[in-house]
Design an enzyme around this catalytic site. Sequence first.
Site, PDB file in Angstrom:
ATOM      1  N   ARG A  82       0.907  -1.117  -0.033  1.00  0.00           N
ATOM      2  CA  ARG A  82      -0.076  -0.028  -0.198  1.00  0.00           C
ATOM      3  C   ARG A  82       0.813   1.215   0.003  1.00  0.00           C
ATOM      4  O   ARG A  82       0.272   2.204  -0.604  1.00  0.00           O
ATOM      5  CB  ARG A  82      -0.952   0.007   1.201  1.00  0.00           C
ATOM      6  CG  ARG A  82      -1.848   1.267   1.230  1.00  0.00           C
ATOM      7  CD  ARG A  82      -3.057   0.917   2.299  1.00  0.00           C
ATOM      8  NE  ARG A  82      -4.028   1.865   2.250  1.00  0.00           N
ATOM      9  CZ  ARG A  82      -4.430   2.442   3.325  1.00  0.00           C
ATOM     10  NH1 ARG A  82      -3.782   2.611   4.282  1.00  0.00           N
ATOM     11  NH2 ARG A  82      -5.420   3.592   3.262  1.00  0.00           N
TER      12      ARG A  82
ATOM     13  N   HIS B  31       0.330   4.521  -2.336  1.00  0.00           N
ATOM     14  CA  HIS B  31       0.048   5.826  -2.009  1.00  0.00           C
ATOM     15  C   HIS B  31       1.277   6.812  -2.247  1.00  0.00           C
ATOM     16  O   HIS B  31       1.103   8.012  -2.440  1.00  0.00           O
ATOM     17  CB  HIS B  31      -0.290   5.844  -0.455  1.00  0.00           C
ATOM     18  CG  HIS B  31      -1.704   5.409  -0.155  1.00  0.00           C
ATOM     19  ND1 HIS B  31      -2.322   5.856   1.006  1.00  0.00           N
ATOM     20  CD2 HIS B  31      -2.446   4.546  -0.647  1.00  0.00           C
ATOM     21  CE1 HIS B  31      -3.437   5.472   0.985  1.00  0.00           C
ATOM     22  NE2 HIS B  31      -3.636   4.722  -0.105  1.00  0.00           N
TER      23      HIS B  31
ATOM     24  N   ASN C  48      -4.242   8.681   4.593  1.00  0.00           N
ATOM     25  CA  ASN C  48      -3.087   7.965   5.136  1.00  0.00           C
ATOM     26  C   ASN C  48      -2.814   8.142   6.707  1.00  0.00           C
ATOM     27  O   ASN C  48      -2.394   7.207   7.425  1.00  0.00           O
ATOM     28  CB  ASN C  48      -1.704   8.847   4.853  1.00  0.00           C
ATOM     29  CG  ASN C  48      -1.614   8.872   3.226  1.00  0.00           C
ATOM     30  OD1 ASN C  48      -2.045   7.712   2.705  1.00  0.00           O
ATOM     31  ND2 ASN C  48      -0.795   9.572   2.647  1.00  0.00           N
TER      32      ASN C  48
ATOM     33  N   HIS D 136      -6.410  -5.779  -2.566  1.00  0.00           N
ATOM     34  CA  HIS D 136      -7.007  -5.888  -1.236  1.00  0.00           C
ATOM     35  C   HIS D 136      -7.503  -7.485  -1.105  1.00  0.00           C
ATOM     36  O   HIS D 136      -8.512  -7.575  -0.126  1.00  0.00           O
ATOM     37  CB  HIS D 136      -8.447  -5.212  -1.726  1.00  0.00           C
ATOM     38  CG  HIS D 136      -8.400  -3.755  -1.273  1.00  0.00           C
ATOM     39  ND1 HIS D 136      -9.135  -2.760  -1.562  1.00  0.00           N
ATOM     40  CD2 HIS D 136      -7.061  -3.011  -1.213  1.00  0.00           C
ATOM     41  CE1 HIS D 136      -8.849  -1.510  -1.102  1.00  0.00           C
ATOM     42  NE2 HIS D 136      -7.279  -1.621  -1.096  1.00  0.00           N
TER      43      HIS D 136
HETATM   44  C1  HEM Z   1      -9.368   1.534  -5.825  1.00  0.00           C
HETATM   45  C2  HEM Z   1      -9.104   2.220  -4.985  1.00  0.00           C
HETATM   46  C3  HEM Z   1      -8.740   2.274  -3.622  1.00  0.00           C
HETATM   47  C4  HEM Z   1      -9.102   2.491  -2.396  1.00  0.00           C
HETATM   48  C5  HEM Z   1     -10.574   3.499  -2.258  1.00  0.00           C
HETATM   49  C6  HEM Z   1      -8.667   1.968  -1.386  1.00  0.00           C
HETATM   50  C7  HEM Z   1      -8.943   2.252  -0.103  1.00  0.00           C
HETATM   51  C8  HEM Z   1      -8.427   1.562   1.050  1.00  0.00           C
HETATM   52  C9  HEM Z   1      -8.680   1.542   2.381  1.00  0.00           C
HETATM   53  C10 HEM Z   1      -9.908   2.576   2.943  1.00  0.00           C
HETATM   54  C11 HEM Z   1      -7.969   0.590   2.999  1.00  0.00           C
HETATM   55  C12 HEM Z   1      -8.096   0.782   4.550  1.00  0.00           C
HETATM   56  C13 HEM Z   1      -7.312   1.517   5.324  1.00  0.00           C
HETATM   57  C14 HEM Z   1      -7.389   1.634   6.773  1.00  0.00           C
HETATM   58  O1  HEM Z   1      -8.541   1.111   7.334  1.00  0.00           O
HETATM   59  O2  HEM Z   1      -6.704   2.315   7.406  1.00  0.00           O
HETATM   60  C15 HEM Z   1      -6.925   0.176   2.080  1.00  0.00           C
HETATM   61  C16 HEM Z   1      -6.063  -0.770   2.677  1.00  0.00           C
HETATM   62  C17 HEM Z   1      -5.379  -1.392   1.612  1.00  0.00           C
HETATM   63  N1  HEM Z   1      -5.042  -1.192   0.505  1.00  0.00           N
HETATM   64 FE1  HEM Z   1      -6.310   0.065  -0.747  1.00  0.00          FE
HETATM   65  N2  HEM Z   1      -7.808   1.344  -2.019  1.00  0.00           N
HETATM   66  C18 HEM Z   1      -7.401   1.318  -3.153  1.00  0.00           C
HETATM   67  C19 HEM Z   1      -6.699   0.953  -4.175  1.00  0.00           C
HETATM   68  C20 HEM Z   1      -5.467   0.107  -3.763  1.00  0.00           C
HETATM   69  C21 HEM Z   1      -4.519  -0.161  -4.595  1.00  0.00           C
HETATM   70  C22 HEM Z   1      -4.412   0.037  -6.227  1.00  0.00           C
HETATM   71  C23 HEM Z   1      -3.550  -1.021  -3.856  1.00  0.00           C
HETATM   72  C24 HEM Z   1      -2.049  -1.359  -4.150  1.00  0.00           C
HETATM   73  C25 HEM Z   1      -1.815  -2.019  -5.308  1.00  0.00           C
HETATM   74  C26 HEM Z   1      -4.080  -1.156  -2.470  1.00  0.00           C
HETATM   75  C27 HEM Z   1      -3.610  -1.616  -1.352  1.00  0.00           C
HETATM   76  C28 HEM Z   1      -3.944  -1.764  -0.079  1.00  0.00           C
HETATM   77  C29 HEM Z   1      -3.508  -2.774   0.751  1.00  0.00           C
HETATM   78  C30 HEM Z   1      -2.405  -3.771   0.703  1.00  0.00           C
HETATM   79  C31 HEM Z   1      -4.081  -2.504   2.090  1.00  0.00           C
HETATM   80  C32 HEM Z   1      -4.018  -2.948   3.343  1.00  0.00           C
HETATM   81  C33 HEM Z   1      -2.980  -2.567   4.154  1.00  0.00           C
HETATM   82  C34 HEM Z   1      -2.671  -2.909   5.525  1.00  0.00           C
HETATM   83  O3  HEM Z   1      -3.242  -3.904   5.990  1.00  0.00           O
HETATM   84  O4  HEM Z   1      -2.031  -2.256   6.022  1.00  0.00           O
HETATM   85  N3  HEM Z   1      -5.217  -0.539  -2.289  1.00  0.00           N
HETATM   86  N4  HEM Z   1      -7.148   0.565   1.039  1.00  0.00           N
END
Ligand code: HEM
Length: 327
Positions: free
Chosen positions: A71, A75, A103, A202
């Site tokens: 992630r 970002h 973030n 995800h």
């Molecule tokens: C399509 C639009 C996307 C949205 C709206 C989105 C939104 C989010 C949100 C809200 C979370 C949880 C954050 C939290 O609760 O603190 C999350 C976690 C995550 N996102 Fe996305 N995301 C998107 C695309 C992506 C992309 C493109 C990637 C990587 C290529 C990605 C990788 C991740 C990962 C791996 C997590 C888990 C992180 C952790 O457990 O520390 N996301 N995302």
Amino acid sequence: MALSYSMVSFKCFIACISVLILSFSNVEARQKELLSIDYYYYSCPQLYDIVRDTVVEAINNETRNGASLLRLHFHDCFVNGCDGSVLLDDNSTFTGEKTAFGNNNSLRGFEVVDAIKAKLEKVCPLIVSCADILAIAARDSVFHLGGPTWDVRLGRRDSLTANRTAANVFIPAPSSNITVLKSNFADVGLSFKDLVSLSGAHTLGFARCTTFRPRIYNDGNISPSFAQTLRSKCPNVGNDDVLQGLDVKTPSHFDNIYYKNLLTKKGLLHSDQEIYNSNKADPIVRKYSRDVSKFYRDFAKGMIKMGDISPLVGNQGEIRQNCRVAR
Ligand code: HEM
Ligand SMILES: *[C@@H]1O[C@H](CO)[C@@H](O)[C@H](O)[C@H]1NC(C)=O
Ligand SMILES: *[C@@H]1O[C@H](CO)[C@@H](O)[C@H](O)[C@H]1NC(C)=O
Ligand SMILES: *[C@@H]1O[C@H](CO)[C@@H](O)[C@H](O)[C@H]1NC(C)=O
Ligand SMILES: *[C@@H]1O[C@H](CO)[C@@H](O)[C@H](O)[C@H]1NC(C)=O
Ligand SMILES: *[C@@H]1O[C@H](CO)[C@@H](O)[C@H](O)[C@H]1NC(C)=O
């Protein structure tokens, strides 16, 4: 006479515009060409081993670290390109991106990046950029958790600054609909298909109650039993930081179950379910849910494209000694 004169100047106008557009796109193309898979071959031959070993150690410490590193690269890249800007700490005279909406209290993995950088500074000081560390760490995390691998293109330099407003604008929000998500991706040159394949990230990691609460109380396009279970974990008020796997079945394994969940309306975030909600993305989601190799290929391609977003090259930016501080 007047007519042909204006035709000529019109043609010239078109030609001049074309030349201008071409020269701009050449700059872009040249920047990308400067990234290469063997960029540190002579200057830091230990690079790949150091990043991989540290990523594996971090994942062995806590599986979620792999998700967090993936992630971080996302970002970083969505805000003024992959330039390490996301890593800069705030101080009394500087506000970076760490407290932007998507973030703040959410990004993690910074200590792992510090550990990698510290080891690199011992063997090849001031050679490897923090932006490149993020790109390799993301790839190694995905692979170590069972996903595909790809050749990471390297040679990015680190930014001298960061922009929190830009982070607020460019990082997609979980409340967004498919139209907005598509335009978030288009803003950085990524396609609709990239949106669908990269959302498959995800399959890893966790989200806080506060990010999926609106979905489990307000959305219609959700499995009722799934919503019910989540409501007991994530009440209307309180428990904001309670975690739930984004892939409700296998959040520690990189697979295509994320897409299978979407087919049964068990996407965790509103934005997740938006890519399977009677729109143009549905056939791609169905394809990935059936064909994991196709998902892996498209995910790898998407990651390379994402990693190519507006790199700093040549004498732009710097190579940081400490990923948290710019010169
Ligand atoms: C399509 C639009 C996307 C949205 C709206 C989105 C939104 C989010 C949100 C809200 C979370 C949880 C954050 C939290 O609760 O603190 C999350 C976690 C995550 N996102 Fe996305 N995301 C998107 C695309 C992506 C992309 C493109 C990637 C990587 C290529 C990605 C990788 C991740 C990962 C791996 C997590 C888990 C992180 C952790 O457990 O520390 N996301 N995302
Ligand atoms: C793994 O955990 C140990 C013990 O907490 C810590 O000292 C080490 O820095 C961690 N390694 C990584 C790469 O996060
Ligand atoms: C970031 O989170 C902290 C701790 O919850 C909070 O005090 C601060 O106001 C937040 N910053 C921004 C810019 O939202
Ligand atoms: C920061 O980003 C915002 C939104 O993209 C932009 O309007 C602003 O000019 C940027 N600030 C700097 C100093 O580049
Ligand atoms: C998507 O969200 C945007 C911004 O909230 C809104 O303007 C637009 O009407 C929505 N589009 C659809 C199709 O719901
Ligand atoms: C604050 O952070 C910026 C960006 O990393 C850095 O350039 C500056 O030197 C830092 N200032 C202090 C007082 O640490």
